[in-house]
Design an enzyme around this catalytic site. Structure first.
Site, PDB file in Angstrom:
ATOM      1  N   ASN A   1      76.914  53.505 113.281  1.00 22.66           N
ATOM      2  CA  ASN A   1      77.359  54.699 112.571  1.00 22.66           C
ATOM      3  C   ASN A   1      76.495  54.867 111.336  1.00 22.66           C
ATOM      4  O   ASN A   1      75.876  53.914 110.882  1.00 22.66           O
ATOM      5  CB  ASN A   1      78.814  54.514 112.104  1.00 22.66           C
ATOM      6  CG  ASN A   1      79.797  54.745 113.215  1.00 22.66           C
ATOM      7  OD1 ASN A   1      79.424  54.793 114.380  1.00 22.66           O
ATOM      8  ND2 ASN A   1      81.052  54.865 112.846  1.00 22.66           N
TER       9      ASN A   1
ATOM     10  N   ASP B   1      82.726  52.569 117.072  1.00 18.31           N
ATOM     11  CA  ASP B   1      83.905  52.573 117.942  1.00 18.31           C
ATOM     12  C   ASP B   1      83.665  51.807 119.237  1.00 18.31           C
ATOM     13  O   ASP B   1      84.593  51.282 119.830  1.00 18.31           O
ATOM     14  CB  ASP B   1      84.295  54.020 118.281  1.00 18.31           C
ATOM     15  CG  ASP B   1      84.866  54.719 117.057  1.00 18.31           C
ATOM     16  OD1 ASP B   1      85.698  54.103 116.379  1.00 18.31           O
ATOM     17  OD2 ASP B   1      84.448  55.858 116.771  1.00 18.31           O
TER      18      ASP B   1
ATOM     19  N   LYS C   1      64.395  41.915 125.522  1.00 12.64           N
ATOM     20  CA  LYS C   1      64.116  43.330 125.279  1.00 12.64           C
ATOM     21  C   LYS C   1      64.033  44.090 126.613  1.00 12.64           C
ATOM     22  O   LYS C   1      63.363  43.644 127.549  1.00 12.64           O
ATOM     23  CB  LYS C   1      62.787  43.449 124.522  1.00 12.64           C
ATOM     24  CG  LYS C   1      62.460  44.856 124.113  1.00 12.64           C
ATOM     25  CD  LYS C   1      61.141  44.906 123.359  1.00 12.64           C
ATOM     26  CE  LYS C   1      60.755  46.347 123.120  1.00 12.64           C
ATOM     27  NZ  LYS C   1      59.379  46.477 122.668  1.00 12.64           N
TER      28      LYS C   1
ATOM     29  N   PRO D   1      87.434  46.372 118.678  1.00 10.42           N
ATOM     30  CA  PRO D   1      88.772  46.227 118.094  1.00 10.42           C
ATOM     31  C   PRO D   1      88.920  47.169 116.904  1.00 10.42           C
ATOM     32  O   PRO D   1      87.954  47.389 116.165  1.00 10.42           O
ATOM     33  CB  PRO D   1      88.803  44.767 117.619  1.00 10.42           C
ATOM     34  CG  PRO D   1      87.377  44.332 117.542  1.00 10.42           C
ATOM     35  CD  PRO D   1      86.623  45.155 118.535  1.00 10.42           C
ATOM     36  N   ASP D   2      90.108  47.743 116.731  1.00 10.55           N
ATOM     37  CA  ASP D   2      90.363  48.594 115.566  1.00 10.55           C
ATOM     38  C   ASP D   2      90.887  47.690 114.444  1.00 10.55           C
ATOM     39  O   ASP D   2      92.038  47.249 114.468  1.00 10.55           O
ATOM     40  CB  ASP D   2      91.377  49.691 115.914  1.00 10.55           C
ATOM     41  CG  ASP D   2      91.460  50.727 114.805  1.00 10.55           C
ATOM     42  OD1 ASP D   2      91.508  50.317 113.624  1.00 10.55           O
ATOM     43  OD2 ASP D   2      91.474  51.932 115.107  1.00 10.55           O
ATOM     44  N   ILE D   3      90.031  47.412 113.479  1.00 10.76           N
ATOM     45  CA  ILE D   3      90.365  46.436 112.427  1.00 10.76           C
ATOM     46  C   ILE D   3      91.530  46.952 111.578  1.00 10.76           C
ATOM     47  O   ILE D   3      92.491  46.232 111.299  1.00 10.76           O
ATOM     48  CB  ILE D   3      89.127  46.161 111.538  1.00 10.76           C
ATOM     49  CG1 ILE D   3      87.967  45.688 112.424  1.00 10.76           C
ATOM     50  CG2 ILE D   3      89.439  45.121 110.467  1.00 10.76           C
ATOM     51  CD1 ILE D   3      86.613  45.701 111.744  1.00 10.76           C
TER      52      ILE D   3
ATOM     53  N   PHE E   1      90.167  54.828 105.565  1.00 12.50           N
ATOM     54  CA  PHE E   1      89.335  55.980 105.213  1.00 12.50           C
ATOM     55  C   PHE E   1      89.243  56.886 106.435  1.00 12.50           C
ATOM     56  O   PHE E   1      89.313  56.411 107.565  1.00 12.50           O
ATOM     57  CB  PHE E   1      87.927  55.525 104.809  1.00 12.50           C
ATOM     58  CG  PHE E   1      87.808  55.240 103.335  1.00 12.50           C
ATOM     59  CD1 PHE E   1      88.447  54.155 102.768  1.00 12.50           C
ATOM     60  CD2 PHE E   1      87.062  56.082 102.511  1.00 12.50           C
ATOM     61  CE1 PHE E   1      88.358  53.890 101.413  1.00 12.50           C
ATOM     62  CE2 PHE E   1      86.958  55.834 101.144  1.00 12.50           C
ATOM     63  CZ  PHE E   1      87.598  54.741 100.597  1.00 12.50           C
TER      64      PHE E   1
ATOM     65  N   LYS F   1      95.412  59.968 111.712  1.00 12.87           N
ATOM     66  CA  LYS F   1      94.950  58.571 111.601  1.00 12.87           C
ATOM     67  C   LYS F   1      95.951  57.723 110.838  1.00 12.87           C
ATOM     68  O   LYS F   1      96.183  56.555 111.181  1.00 12.87           O
ATOM     69  CB  LYS F   1      93.586  58.514 110.892  1.00 12.87           C
ATOM     70  CG  LYS F   1      92.456  58.684 111.877  1.00 12.87           C
ATOM     71  CD  LYS F   1      91.089  58.743 111.282  1.00 12.87           C
ATOM     72  CE  LYS F   1      90.172  59.323 112.349  1.00 12.87           C
ATOM     73  NZ  LYS F   1      88.881  59.728 111.881  1.00 12.87           N
TER      74      LYS F   1
ATOM     75  N   LYS G   1      97.159  54.578 112.918  1.00 10.38           N
ATOM     76  CA  LYS G   1      96.714  53.253 112.503  1.00 10.38           C
ATOM     77  C   LYS G   1      97.806  52.470 111.786  1.00 10.38           C
ATOM     78  O   LYS G   1      97.690  51.264 111.607  1.00 10.38           O
ATOM     79  CB  LYS G   1      95.493  53.372 111.605  1.00 10.38           C
ATOM     80  CG  LYS G   1      94.414  54.253 112.226  1.00 10.38           C
ATOM     81  CD  LYS G   1      93.075  53.619 112.211  1.00 10.38           C
ATOM     82  CE  LYS G   1      92.077  54.479 112.964  1.00 10.38           C
ATOM     83  NZ  LYS G   1      90.840  53.799 113.229  1.00 10.38           N
TER      84      LYS G   1
HETATM   85  N1  CTP Z   1      88.319  51.502 111.550  1.00  5.38           N
HETATM   86  C1  CTP Z   1      88.434  50.164 111.779  1.00  5.38           C
HETATM   87  N2  CTP Z   1      88.036  49.635 112.974  1.00  5.38           N
HETATM   88  C2  CTP Z   1      87.534  50.421 113.934  1.00  5.38           C
HETATM   89  C3  CTP Z   1      87.412  51.812 113.712  1.00  5.38           C
HETATM   90  C4  CTP Z   1      87.810  52.314 112.503  1.00  5.38           C
HETATM   91  O1  CTP Z   1      88.880  49.424 110.874  1.00  5.38           O
HETATM   92  N3  CTP Z   1      87.150  49.893 115.083  1.00  5.38           N
HETATM   93  C5  CTP Z   1      88.804  52.055 110.276  1.00  5.38           C
HETATM   94  C6  CTP Z   1      87.734  52.622 109.387  1.00  5.38           C
HETATM   95  O2  CTP Z   1      87.199  51.634 108.522  1.00  5.38           O
HETATM   96  C7  CTP Z   1      88.494  53.692 108.632  1.00  5.38           C
HETATM   97  C8  CTP Z   1      89.534  54.179 109.630  1.00  5.38           C
HETATM   98  O3  CTP Z   1      89.657  53.133 110.591  1.00  5.38           O
HETATM   99  O4  CTP Z   1      89.215  53.158 107.555  1.00  5.38           O
HETATM  100  C9  CTP Z   1      89.181  55.440 110.334  1.00  5.38           C
HETATM  101  O5  CTP Z   1      87.930  55.299 110.945  1.00  5.38           O
HETATM  102  P1  CTP Z   1      87.357  56.472 111.839  1.00  5.38           P
HETATM  103  O6  CTP Z   1      86.038  56.042 112.427  1.00  5.38           O
HETATM  104  O7  CTP Z   1      87.372  57.736 111.032  1.00  5.38           O
HETATM  105  O8  CTP Z   1      88.512  56.583 112.929  1.00  5.38           O
HETATM  106  P2  CTP Z   1      88.549  56.341 114.447  1.00  5.38           P
HETATM  107  O9  CTP Z   1      89.784  55.640 114.788  1.00  5.38           O
HETATM  108  O10 CTP Z   1      87.290  55.676 114.877  1.00  5.38           O
HETATM  109  O11 CTP Z   1      88.648  57.825 114.999  1.00  5.38           O
HETATM  110  P3  CTP Z   1      87.493  58.880 115.358  1.00  5.38           P
HETATM  111  O12 CTP Z   1      86.180  58.125 115.387  1.00  5.38           O
HETATM  112  O13 CTP Z   1      87.909  59.398 116.661  1.00  5.38           O
HETATM  113  O14 CTP Z   1      87.537  59.908 114.275  1.00  5.38           O
END
Ligand code: CTP
Length: 410
Positions: free
Chosen positions: A216, A284, A294, A311-313, A331, A345, A349
């Site tokens: 990202n 993501d 390579k 994983p979504d932290i 954020f 979100k 979350k």
């Molecule tokens: N976040 C996280 N772990 C992930 C993805 C996101 O901790 N794997 C956290 C980011 O640090 C941020 C929040 O989730 O605080 C929102 O991140 P964002 O990328 O905007 O949300 P997503 O769930 O990825 O949704 P989208 O990309 O569809 O907008």
């Protein structure tokens, strides 16, 4: 620094830690500023410094025993606990903090802390594992709820040969905190003193092969500014950072990671904490079968990448069963429908607050030096004026410090 106060008095409780020798310097600083110091030496403290040293520097009698007939006839322990403007505990050992949090009164120091009607400032000093232990975290949270002020601890080398948070604040810092208090400044030496804040920062890099990755966009500037602001507010700060081009902020423990999975485990290893701020732009997805060699261009055309979800932290920490931080902040960087997406979100979350940013190219936030934050909670939303990222970070940190104390019911 605050103007020195005259004719104030401090009751200094010296606990049993190697840092007790620093309290001798503290007494000297206080006396130089004309602040009267009466000292209480615990049994454990007497293993590190002598009553004679304390008496010589303070020019006053040293109190050691709850059941001393002479002490009690000269000045009873109740009077001792109240005939001062401020009670300072330095070093405040894990044991003394635990006793104070529980309201135990089985020696002179703990009895004074329970009997006193005066403000109390503690300077914790202990091995980092003791400081991190959930029991100590609980005790400190209780003491804060009870209105006890904290200065330190700091990070650094310890007498036991290990290194980490738990080193007593330097005498000059404790002295400054005392003077700030007497000058009627903030009630705390930093609104996050004694707190632990874990922050994720920057992007993550998900390898395709040893030379390519997907990522990202994120400069990490805002997260690093938040780490600096939290440290300046007195917190112990752990910054779990993806690859960025920024120097480690002073006094902040930086854990450098590359991938989302590394970031997730570094955050998990940094728990428990009081506040978790997910400011990283986590990728993501990662490549399902990243290659060790390579990938070469060949006759078969470009490779097809199969992606799997990372994983979504933020969601994981928000729903942590045994160590959910008291305040979890996410954020939301959005290019359209800012509030709507951020609200979604917040709910999905399970965090307590979302900082929403408009990152559409027209807003110029990405990589820029300014930011407009929209603060979203279940109660509603507030738009903060556009300001540079340091000022925005400072405002956010002060807001979180306040919110944290409100949530803890102080
Ligand atoms: N976040 C996280 N772990 C992930 C993805 C996101 O901790 N794997 C956290 C980011 O640090 C941020 C929040 O989730 O605080 C929102 O991140 P964002 O990328 O905007 O949300 P997503 O769930 O990825 O949704 P989208 O990309 O569809 O907008």
């Amino acid at each position: 620094m605050a103007t020195p106060q005259r004719n104030s008095s401090v009751l200094l409780i010296v606990g049993g830690g190697i840092a007790a020798y620093k309290s001798l310097e503290l007494i000297r600083l206080l006396r130089t500023a004309d602040i009267a110091v009466r000292t209480v030496l615990t049994k454990a403290g007497a293993n590190f410094v002598t009553a004679l040293s304390l008496a010589s520097l303070s020019g006053e009698k040293v109190y050691e025993d709850l059941f001393s007939l002479t002490d009690e006839t000269e000045m009873g322990h109740i009077q001792l606990s109240r005939s001062t403007d401020l009670v300072v505990v330095a070093p405040a050992t894990a044991d003394l903090l635990a006793k104070a949090a529980q309201g135990l009164a089985n020696d002179l120091a703990s009895t004074l802390l329970l009997a006193s009607n005066k403000p109390i400032l503690v300077a914790p000093a202990m091995n980092w594992r003791m400081w991190e232990h959930p029991a100590t975290r609980r005790n400190c949270a209780q003491l804060r709820t009870d209105g006890v002020m904290f200065v330190g601890p700091n990070e650094g080398a310890m007498a036991c040969g290990e290194s980490g948070f738990g080193r007593m604040a330097e005498p000059a810092e404790i002295f400054d905190a005392i003077q700030d208090h007497f000058a009627g400044g903030t009630n705390l030496r930093g609104s996050l003193a004694g707190r632990k804040v874990v922050i994720t920062a920057g992007p993550t890099h998900e390898p395709i092969d040893p030379v390519r990755y997907i990522a990202n966009r994120s400069s990490g500037k805002q997260s690093y500014a938040i780490a600096r602001a939290a440290r300046a507010a007195g917190a112990e700060v752990v910054l779990v950072s993806g690859p960025v081009n920024l120097p480690a902020p002073d006094g902040v423990r930086v854990l450098r990671v590359e991938t989302a999975r590394q970031m997730a485990s570094a955050v998990d290893a940094s728990l428990p904490c009081d506040i978790f701020i997910a400011a990283a732009a986590v990728a993501d997805w990662r490549v399902a079968d990243d290659q060790n060699e390579k990938i070469k261009k060949g006759a078969h055309g470009p490779p097809e990448l199969k992606l799997v979800e990372n994983p979504d932290i933020l969601a994981t920490i928000s729903r942590h069963v045994s160590a959910r931080p008291n305040l979890v902040v996410g954020f939301a960087a959005e290019t359209e429908k800012l509030i709507e997406h951020a609200r979604e979100k917040l709910a999905r979350k399970g965090c307590d607050l979302i900082v929403a940013n408009d990152v559409s190219p027209a807003a110029g936030v990405m990589g820029g030096d300014e930011n407009t934050m929209v603060i979203i909670t279940s109660d509603g939303e507030t738009v903060w004026p556009k300001r540079d990222k340091d000022a925005a970070a400072a405002q956010l940190v002060e807001h979180l410090a306040l919110l944290l104390t409100q949530r803890e019911g102080r």
